[in-house]
Design an enzyme around this catalytic site. Sequence first.
Site, short mmCIF file in Angstrom:
data_model
loop_
_atom_site.label_atom_id
_atom_site.label_comp_id
_atom_site.label_asym_id
_atom_site.label_seq_id
_atom_site.Cartn_x
_atom_site.Cartn_y
_atom_site.Cartn_z
N GLU A 125 -40.81 33.92 31.40
CA GLU A 125 -39.61 34.70 31.66
C GLU A 125 -38.37 33.80 31.64
OE1 GLU A 125 -38.45 38.43 34.53
OE2 GLU A 125 -39.53 36.76 35.44
N GLY A 260 -41.73 28.53 42.22
CA GLY A 260 -41.79 29.92 42.65
C GLY A 260 -43.11 30.57 42.31
N ALA A 261 -43.04 31.82 41.82
CA ALA A 261 -44.23 32.56 41.41
C ALA A 261 -43.83 33.48 40.26
CB ALA A 261 -44.81 33.37 42.57
N ASN A 264 -47.22 37.56 35.96
CA ASN A 264 -48.02 37.85 34.78
C ASN A 264 -49.06 38.93 35.10
OD1 ASN A 264 -46.85 35.27 33.78
ND2 ASN A 264 -48.31 34.41 35.22
N HIS A 294 -44.43 40.92 46.38
CA HIS A 294 -43.37 41.00 45.35
C HIS A 294 -43.99 40.92 43.96
CE1 HIS A 294 -39.28 39.90 43.64
NE2 HIS A 294 -40.10 39.44 42.70
N GLU A 295 -44.80 39.89 43.74
CA GLU A 295 -45.39 39.72 42.41
C GLU A 295 -46.35 40.87 42.09
OE1 GLU A 295 -43.89 37.58 40.76
OE2 GLU A 295 -42.99 36.50 42.42
N GLU A 317 -36.74 43.20 39.40
CA GLU A 317 -36.65 42.25 40.50
C GLU A 317 -36.20 42.90 41.81
OE1 GLU A 317 -38.07 39.62 40.28
OE2 GLU A 317 -38.21 39.28 38.13
#
Length: 811
Positions: A125, A260-261, A264, A294-295, A317
């Site tokens: 990203e 971060g994270a 995918n 969040h992910e 986001e």
Amino acid sequence: MGIRSLTRTEAERRAELLSIERYDVDIDLTALPAGPEVRCVSTVAFTCREPGAESFVDCAAQVLSATLNGTALAPTSDGRIPLPALAGHNVLRVESVQADTATGEGVHKAVDPADGEVYVWMSFEPDEARFVWACFDQPDLKAPHAFTVTAPSAWTVTSNSGEARIEELGKARRWIFPDTPALAVYNTVVNAGPFHEIRRETDGHDLGLYARRSLAGVLDRDADEIFTLTRQGLAFFGEAFAMPFPQRKYDQVFMPEFGGAMENYGCVTWSDAFLRRADPTPAERELLAKVLLHEMAHMWFGNIVTMRWWDDLWLNEAFAEFACHWAAERATRYTDAWAGHLVGDKLKAYLADQGPVSHPIHQPIHDVAQAASIFDNITYPKGASVLQQLMTYVGEEHFRAGMAAYFARHAWGNTTLQDLIDELSEASGRDLDAWRSAWLATAGTDRFSLERDGEQVTLVAAATPRPQVLAVGAYRHSGQAWERTALVRIEVTGTRTAVAGLPPAADLLLINDDDLTFATTRPDPSTRDVLFSQAAQLPTAISRGVAAATVWDMLTTGEATAAEAGQCLTEILAAETSDAVIEPWLTLAADIAELWAPPAERPALTAAVAAACRRLAADTGRRQVALRGLARTATTRDDLAWLREQAGDDVDLHWRALVREAELGPDVAPEAARLLARDPDPDAWIRALTVRAALPDAAAKAEVWQKVTVDRAVPVHAVGQVTTAFWRPGQDTLLAPYAQHYLNAIPQLDQGGMIPAMVYTSRLFPPHAIDDSYIETAQQACENAAPVVRKTLLERSDTVRRMLRSRTRTA
């Protein structure tokens, strides 16, 4: 010619022209143990709606060969391969190699200092897949991806789509993954290395955790918590969106030197800094939970449904950031998640939204380079808070119904903001056009105050406010405690709104109680002192947070002094009942003393925070956080001696104390060497470098600057730790040359992609040894920098400018 950034116009034309059928990507990692190269063959099948037209494919890696329908192509030097005379159906084959796997974009090779083992991760990203293989690198050209990965035989390979078929090749193995669903290129991933792996079956999902072998013990320690949160999150989101996660396998891979994270699909990549070497504090545990959720929310918002273009980045986001707090509060033990959001990121968003980088949540994005600059405090925490307000505005039941309809209608496709607004409008029966325009297309922060005229109370906006629902709490002081006697919700439609239902004898009225909207507030002059002195005595973490947020905002705008704000926060530390917010409040109190206080007042404010830490340390549940706070704020030899005694065998605390001791001046090199020798953390060398960074020593400063800024030898997740120790108050003479070095480095700060650019630009900016004229110079110097660098520098420099002004205001 440099690598070109894809423009919106180009992306729209390419999406009108092409439809991608599938990617078959063959990746060879076998050279990585001994060298830097990743080799790829990307085969793309696609159709063209206008046979005979021309287009281009993105490839910023070195192209070894390229053919379109069997005809050789000539790559250019701008990261693109022209595609002339397209047929109705086309097959593109590009063989490429990427040798910059140390500091480049898209793919990274990390060597574990503990055992020399090699790990490789990919992260794409917003448009970094093109640095690894040829692709149409834009979010609305989604397609199935089939990955075949050849890797050393001792390695495990992870990717998006579940179980791979493995072929033995002697010293290597070939991993053949099934097709993914239709994904945007940036949502794909390959990670590889000699992982420690843990798997667990739960609720029909096959959950996997991976980390480097040297962190096996830490992953084992945290596995139960991570699996529990994963199960809770999948259940909550599946029910809330009326769509269970559609893939059986869900992996989470903790990688060295990752920032971060990244969300995918089916295979989230994390920085392994989230695997805390010391036992995590309550705030660190809550952070892990929120990042995990969040992910996970991105599986729906971003992967299953993807924005059409980067102007709707907030759909990904902001929603994921909102959803992680929503899920944490409703489905996990982290029921104070919204209070933590307020204390941490929301305060940053208020600051950013009142400064030079304020922008609408939804704004036109010309090209992807500009898109990289909006992964910021407006898009994330402000966006999350606005979505919380939207759920309040339409009602949670209607909000859920709209979300379910949205996913049912748009699964595996691309959407715009209007698609979401349409579904929520239909579900709620409310016309959201005015709400959308005011909240998403307009920058800035509303500000509210109250007017009292006898028993009549009026909510007053400083300017025309956005349509919103907020609450006013009424509090009465009874003996030693404060009690909330009423909570009135108000729908704001104009600059003046009558507040009905409040008791006439309230001692304090708290605007935005329960923190339902994104707005700053001001007390009326008659209750200012009550708010400042009694915020700590309010009965809940969220009410204390709302009051303290007003105090903090008044500090940043010059309406309160550092002494006033610092006293308010140290009193909150003594009264706070929520373990999760103790640490962020302590961090903020220490920041006020160190960064916002006038130099003459800094020692006393720092000592006050240190004293609060020593008192907190008597509480077993807060001892760890308190001792860490003392390690930052210890001001006397007695503090440091007591801290060492309390630390016992806690290596982490000894490192923290040693950083503070180094800053204060004595020779700590022998102690640092002994500590390094007994620390089992494979990244302990970073702690030793942090100690060096704090020293008031010219040679040490030069060494650290070289390693961090020039060599980029420090992993991106640790840059903040080292630079915080580097830029110390009271070391201006030593630090002054590095303020100029920062200006000289600005043209190179975008090296390595979006996340490193943000980290280096922000963390290296000097908070000391500068004045207002320096800030003007820095802002001028970044005018021609990459958009992400310019945006980050402007935001950070505005905050530092506010600090400088606060340092001139005495109590």
